[in-house]
Design an enzyme around this catalytic site. Structure first.
Site, PDB file in Angstrom:
ATOM      1  N   LYS A 164       0.831  -1.119  -0.043  1.00  0.00           N
ATOM      2  CA  LYS A 164      -0.014   0.085  -0.138  1.00  0.00           C
ATOM      3  C   LYS A 164       0.880   1.163  -0.107  1.00  0.00           C
ATOM      4  O   LYS A 164       1.910   1.401   0.796  1.00  0.00           O
ATOM      5  CB  LYS A 164      -1.015   0.104   1.282  1.00  0.00           C
ATOM      6  CG  LYS A 164      -1.899  -1.117   1.185  1.00  0.00           C
ATOM      7  CD  LYS A 164      -3.053  -0.790   0.382  1.00  0.00           C
ATOM      8  CE  LYS A 164      -4.097  -1.975   0.309  1.00  0.00           C
ATOM      9  NZ  LYS A 164      -5.587  -1.580  -0.485  1.00  0.00           N
ATOM     10  N   LYS A 264     -13.715  -7.894  -7.480  1.00  0.00           N
ATOM     11  CA  LYS A 264     -14.139  -8.354  -6.331  1.00  0.00           C
ATOM     12  C   LYS A 264     -15.617  -8.707  -6.310  1.00  0.00           C
ATOM     13  O   LYS A 264     -16.319  -7.618  -6.475  1.00  0.00           O
ATOM     14  CB  LYS A 264     -13.864  -7.427  -5.161  1.00  0.00           C
ATOM     15  CG  LYS A 264     -12.427  -7.158  -5.024  1.00  0.00           C
ATOM     16  CD  LYS A 264     -12.146  -5.792  -4.071  1.00  0.00           C
ATOM     17  CE  LYS A 264     -10.972  -5.447  -4.034  1.00  0.00           C
ATOM     18  NZ  LYS A 264     -10.685  -4.331  -3.336  1.00  0.00           N
TER      19      LYS A 264
HETATM   20 MG    MG Z   1      -7.302  -1.906  -4.209  1.00  0.00          MG
END
Ligand code: MG
Length: 378
Positions: A164, A264
């Site tokens: 991240k 997703k």
């Molecule tokens: Mg993402």
């Protein structure tokens, strides 16, 4: 016609092994909504992927609880249904809230798999028996600690690392990790932390042989602007939360806003929507990755089944349960084999068993619905 005799929504709280930090948030506890549907004589489980805060996506655990208990679940149990499509059309009168709706939609796929006596992976046409595991490492400010975490993940068998990043925490950590692990498959996720003005840092990332640069630009950035940025970068831009629908994906691909997509089911309103975007991306040569939302073992089982589709060419955010949770709620847990792969369940249905005793231990609240009485308890 089929009847859902009972729908039970559980709000449980699972402590995370390690606090998880992104460009916008930090979690030490995962609030999870689990749904149990009893359809005819079959029981199926699913999970709503909403996070505690509206920083990745507008839905949260609280809004999903509200939309499911006040609107979607009463409609779901109200009358019998013929097909999944018909039931989902009934729910379409509730606008938006794809994460809440996906919990119901995905449970219906699991039910269909049981009815057809196949695994969920087989039902969606997935052929792989194993999928490569990938790990997401939240932001760690301390460089030494970050390297230790990456090293530990590689030792644990993970072959793909996702870091991240955020402005001021990008080139340095990425170059450090790349220098120490020249061969590891690496990608980064900015969760919309950049603007076209601080693009410079993103261009520097081009040097580090990244599989993808995920969601770099601030929320609401027009896809045409994304296309300009993609033209200036060698690294493929991967879109995740910017793509909500098939139409979004069509447009993004048409204008060249990305070369990869992170799909997703829990965020896209369910498996049917994911499969529509999946087919389009395969036709147009867009690389695909299956994402994750810090799911418990229930949500993970859906992810692993879908990630077994051939078109998911970038190793996904699919890790062992134990990486995130001290005690997950399913048996058997998902683990890594010696090759860093996760086995796709081949049993009929979802292929994992929910251990109700563990749900009771982590339980925060529950609500139950039946056709005759509507909401029976909460
Ligand atoms: Mg993402």
């Amino acid at each position: 016609m089929k009847q859902i005799h009972r729908a039970t929504l559980y709000h449980i709280r699972l402590p995370l092994v390690q606090a998880f930090r992104t460009s916008v948030d930090a979690y030490s506890m995962r609030d999870v909504l689990l749904l149990r549907l009893e359809v005819e004589d079959v029981e199926v489980w699913s999970e709503c992927v909403a996070l505690p805060t509206p920083t990745y996506w507008y839905e949260t655990v609280l809004t999903a609880w509200y939309v499911l208990t006040d609107h979607l679940l009463p409609l779901t149990v109200q009358e019998p249904f013929e097909t999944r499509e018909e039931l989902m059309a009934r729910l379409a009168r509730v606008r938006g809230h794809p994460m809440a709706k996906a919990a119901i939609e995905m449970a219906l796929w699991a039910y269909e798999a049981v009815e057809a006596r196949v695994s969920l992976a087989q039902l969606v046409g997935a052929t792989r028996t194993h999928v490569p595991a990938g790990v997401v490492i939240g932001m760690v400010r301390e460089p030494k600690l970050l390297l230790q975490r990456v090293e530990k993940a590689i030792e644990d068998g993970y072959r793909r690392i996702k870091l991240k990043i955020a402005p001021g925490h990008d080139v340095e950590p990425v170059s450090m990790v790349r220098k120490m692990f020249p061969d590891v498959a690496l990608l980064v996720d900015a969760n919309q932390a950049y603007t076209p003005e601080n693009l410079y840092a993103l261009q520097l990332l081009d040097e580090y042989d990244l599989l993808a640069l995920e969601e770099p630009l601030s929320s609401g950035t027009p896809l045409r602007v994304y296309a300009d940025v993609q033209r200036q970068l060698h690294t493929p831009i991967m879109l995740d939360e910017s793509i909500a629908t098939l139409a979004d994906a069509e447009y993004a691909i048409e204008v060249g806003a990305c070369r990869a997509l992170n799909l997703k089911p829990g965020r896209l309103g369910g498996i049917a929507n994911l499969l529509d975007i999946y087919r389009l991306a395969c036709e147009r040569g867009i690389a695909l990755m299956h994402g994750g939302m810090l799911e418990s073992g229930v949500g993970r089982a859906y992810n692993v089944a879908l990630a077994a589709l051939e078109g998911f060419t970038i190793p996904g955010d699919l890790a062992a349960n134990s990486r995130y949770f001290r005690e997950d709620i399913v048996d058997p847990p998902f683990t890594l084999d010696a090759n860093g792969m996760i086995q796709v369940p081949s049993e009929i249905g979802l292929g994992v068993m929910v251990v109700e005793e563990r749900i009771q231990r982590a339980l925060f609240r529950t609500a139950m619905f039946t056709p005759k009485d509507g909401r029976v308890s909460s």
